[in-house]
Design an enzyme around this catalytic site. Structure first.
Site, PDB file in Angstrom:
ATOM      1  N   LYS A  22       0.718  -1.080   0.147  1.00 27.16           N
ATOM      2  CA  LYS A  22       0.017   0.012  -0.223  1.00 27.16           C
ATOM      3  C   LYS A  22       0.868   1.236  -0.138  1.00 27.16           C
ATOM      4  O   LYS A  22       0.617   2.178  -0.737  1.00 27.16           O
ATOM      5  CB  LYS A  22      -1.081  -0.135   1.107  1.00 27.16           C
ATOM      6  CG  LYS A  22      -1.583   1.361   1.525  1.00 27.16           C
ATOM      7  CD  LYS A  22      -2.010   1.515   2.913  1.00 27.16           C
ATOM      8  CE  LYS A  22      -2.265   2.842   3.300  1.00 27.16           C
ATOM      9  NZ  LYS A  22      -1.467   3.232   4.473  1.00 27.16           N
ATOM     10  N   ASN A  23       1.890   1.363   0.854  1.00 29.38           N
ATOM     11  CA  ASN A  23       2.580   2.499   0.976  1.00 29.38           C
ATOM     12  C   ASN A  23       3.516   2.955  -0.047  1.00 29.38           C
ATOM     13  O   ASN A  23       4.111   4.020  -0.400  1.00 29.38           O
ATOM     14  CB  ASN A  23       3.189   2.394   2.526  1.00 29.38           C
ATOM     15  CG  ASN A  23       2.227   2.938   3.590  1.00 29.38           C
ATOM     16  OD1 ASN A  23       0.986   3.264   3.209  1.00 29.38           O
ATOM     17  ND2 ASN A  23       2.383   2.595   4.892  1.00 29.38           N
ATOM     18  N   CYS A 117      -5.331   8.601   8.737  1.00 31.19           N
ATOM     19  CA  CYS A 117      -5.288   8.020  10.263  1.00 31.19           C
ATOM     20  C   CYS A 117      -5.166   8.990  11.253  1.00 31.19           C
ATOM     21  O   CYS A 117      -4.022   9.443  10.995  1.00 31.19           O
ATOM     22  CB  CYS A 117      -4.480   6.354  10.316  1.00 31.19           C
ATOM     23  SG  CYS A 117      -4.920   5.125   9.564  1.00 31.19           S
ATOM     24  N   ARG A 122       0.458  15.293  12.461  1.00 29.94           N
ATOM     25  CA  ARG A 122       1.009  14.837  11.418  1.00 29.94           C
ATOM     26  C   ARG A 122       1.694  16.164  10.755  1.00 29.94           C
ATOM     27  O   ARG A 122       1.107  16.430   9.574  1.00 29.94           O
ATOM     28  CB  ARG A 122       0.125  13.959  10.753  1.00 29.94           C
ATOM     29  CG  ARG A 122      -0.270  12.599  11.586  1.00 29.94           C
ATOM     30  CD  ARG A 122      -0.961  11.583  10.773  1.00 29.94           C
ATOM     31  NE  ARG A 122      -0.002  10.887   9.767  1.00 29.94           N
ATOM     32  CZ  ARG A 122      -0.393   9.735   9.079  1.00 29.94           C
ATOM     33  NH1 ARG A 122      -1.642   9.275   9.073  1.00 29.94           N
ATOM     34  NH2 ARG A 122       0.468   9.110   8.327  1.00 29.94           N
ATOM     35  N   ASP A 306       3.814   0.449  12.216  1.00 30.20           N
ATOM     36  CA  ASP A 306       2.633  -0.030  11.598  1.00 30.20           C
ATOM     37  C   ASP A 306       2.456  -1.537  12.013  1.00 30.20           C
ATOM     38  O   ASP A 306       1.544  -2.112  11.443  1.00 30.20           O
ATOM     39  CB  ASP A 306       2.698  -0.091   9.977  1.00 30.20           C
ATOM     40  CG  ASP A 306       2.801   1.509   9.559  1.00 30.20           C
ATOM     41  OD1 ASP A 306       2.539   2.323  10.382  1.00 30.20           O
ATOM     42  OD2 ASP A 306       3.042   1.853   8.128  1.00 30.20           O
ATOM     43  N   ARG A 398      -9.072   0.467   3.830  1.00 29.11           N
ATOM     44  CA  ARG A 398      -8.189   1.587   3.032  1.00 29.11           C
ATOM     45  C   ARG A 398      -6.599   0.730   2.881  1.00 29.11           C
ATOM     46  O   ARG A 398      -5.893   1.306   1.782  1.00 29.11           O
ATOM     47  CB  ARG A 398      -7.673   2.750   4.060  1.00 29.11           C
ATOM     48  CG  ARG A 398      -8.787   3.726   3.894  1.00 29.11           C
ATOM     49  CD  ARG A 398      -8.404   4.990   4.944  1.00 29.11           C
ATOM     50  NE  ARG A 398      -6.813   5.255   4.379  1.00 29.11           N
ATOM     51  CZ  ARG A 398      -6.030   5.420   5.374  1.00 29.11           C
ATOM     52  NH1 ARG A 398      -6.420   5.378   6.778  1.00 29.11           N
ATOM     53  NH2 ARG A 398      -4.766   5.563   5.299  1.00 29.11           N
TER      54      ARG A 398
END
Ligand code: EPZ
Length: 419
Positions: A22-23, A117, A122, A306, A398
């Site tokens: 995903k990232n 999230c 952030r 994560d 997601r």
């Protein structure tokens, strides 16, 4: 509203194939904006963050053709606007990569303030600092970020903190800049390396990704005309590894890069699990109750934040008291309140949580507070006695493709139910 209903306990057994990361995917898709041509991306996870990324690209003028659910061909020859859709860019965090890519390609871009999230503050100061050092002017306010430049010129940029997003974003902006950019104290995550590999495949000249000094020699154009396959997801692989340990199961995790998982393997062995490394797959099993361990999350190659909630499930069931120190995100212990509803004994304060291991968890209704918290609750529900109902599935969708079918294929009694 949808919920996941899990009946446990079930030791997870069998084989699971890991999808593209995903990232990496959510950075590679915006990176296609730097290409004046066509490229194909394979091994894309079919998740909502990827679908939104593609929608944003289309709104900017890219032509998207799906070859199958995990492969897309993108034609970025006709990018016709520098205003990204504010509603879509505000939906998730990685929309900030549109900034670096569009600054590189069009020297101007406006995006909505990135969402994602809720893990605490952030900030994006390191992204902004990097863009400004390349010659851009950046204005942040009223829920938007506007960046513009006459031209971008390479520079030496020292990152004040190790940031995955800022490292990738500066790499994107510097790819078509004049001269050489050096990023010192760069992030070393596998997805940073994957984005550099993607850009190089398309014609960029980036060296050193995966170390803490990355050098980007600006090129005039990225021609594309190539196919790239996204790296296997380190975090998804780690999620299944920890699911095997928490449920005292036995899983063969296929299509992963085992080197990316060294820090997780080490902790699994420390708590009494067994990991067999076959190069591109791992067998993970655990026959007895895990033992306590202490964890500190760190940038790669340290233990990834994560995977902290998923490890938290293992430690909540361990023999003895464990401590987790979360050094990246201040609000990443929200899941511990949900685990406590299931019988865990966790005290979280600030960036530290103390896990007094219990012999078993019991099913309960719980809420996924963010993406990895959701993954942790699925593991907890599969380990727990009785019925667990998990709400707020949009977080899980997601980042994990078809999560319930994949857990079902390894034995979990899990259903997605509409209320
Ligand atoms: C990426 O977020 C990931 N997201 C996150 O994954 C992951 O938790 C995080 O890296 C750390 O590994 C994506 O790749 C889309 P950072 P990112 O910049 O890039 C501070 C998941 O579950 N910081 O490396 O936003 C920041 O506050 C998600 O998949 C600044 O101070 O993270 C944090 O404490 C959640 N200023 C630390 O650096 C900045 O300008 C690391 O953040 C940028 C970051």
């Amino acid at each position: 509203m949808e919920k996941l209903v899990i009946k446990g306990p079930t030791p997870l057994k069998g084989e699971v194939k890991i999808n593209g990361a995903k990232n990496a995917a959510v950075a590679i898709l915006p990176a296609t904006l730097l290409i004046d041509g066509v490229c194909t991306i394979d091994n894309l996870p079919h998740i909502s963050d990827v679908m939104i990324s593609c929608e944003i690209l289309e709104k900017l003028g890219a032509k998207i053709t799906w070859n199958n659910k995990n492969s897309v061909t993108i034609d970025t020859r006709n990018i016709h606007t520098t205003k990204a859709p504010l509603d879509l860019t505000s939906k998730f965090r990685a929309s900030y990569y549109i900034l670096g890519s569009m600054l590189g390609r069009k020297k101007e871009i406006e995006v909505g303030m990135p969402g994602g999230c809720q893990l605490g503050a952030r900030p994006i100061d390191q992204h902004v600092k990097g863009f400004e050092m390349l010659g851009a002017e950046v204005t942040v306010g009223n829920g938007t970020i506007f960046a513009t430049a006459d031209k971008l010129v390479g520079n030496s940029i020292y990152m004040d903190i190790v940031s995955v997003g800022a490292t990738i974003n500066i790499m994107l902006a510097a790819t078509l800049a004049e001269g050489t950019t050096t990023i010192d104290n760069a992030a070393k995550e596998p997805h940073v390396v994957d984005v550099a590999n993607f850009l190089n495949t398309m014609g960029a000249d980036i060296r050193g990704a995966g170390t803490d000094v990355i050098k980007i020699n600006g090129v005039k154009k990225l021609k594309g005309n190539a196919t790239y396959s996204v790296v296997p997801d380190q975090i998804e692989a780690g999620t299944f590894m920890l699911a095997a340990v928490a449920t005292r199961g036995d899983l063969l995790i296929k299509n992963c890069i085992t080197k990316h998982l060294d820090s997780i393997t080490a902790k699994i062995i420390e708590v009494g699990g067994i990991v067999e490394d076959y190069g591109d797959s791992l067998r993970v099993y655990c026959k007895k109750r895990p033992t306590k361990a202490n964890i500190k999350t760190l940038p790669h190659p340290g233990f990834p934040t994560d995977l902290q909630p998923q490890m938290g499930v293992v430690l909540s069931l361990a023999d003895g008291t464990s401590i987790i120190n979360e050094s990246i995100w201040e609000s990443r212990f929200q899941y511990t309140q949900e685990l406590n509803k299931m019988g865990a004994k966790i005290t979280a304060q600030g960036k530290t949580a103390i896990f007094e291991g219990v012999e078993k968890l019991s099913g309960a209704p719980v809420y996924s507070t963010d993406l990895r918290a959701g993954a942790a609750l699925i593991i907890a529900g599969t380990s727990a006695h009785g019925i667990t109902e998990i709400y707020n599935l949009e977080h899980i969708d997601r980042g994990y493709e078809n999560i319930e079918e994949r857990f079902k294929s390894i034995g979990a009694q899990i259903e997605r139910v509409k209320e």
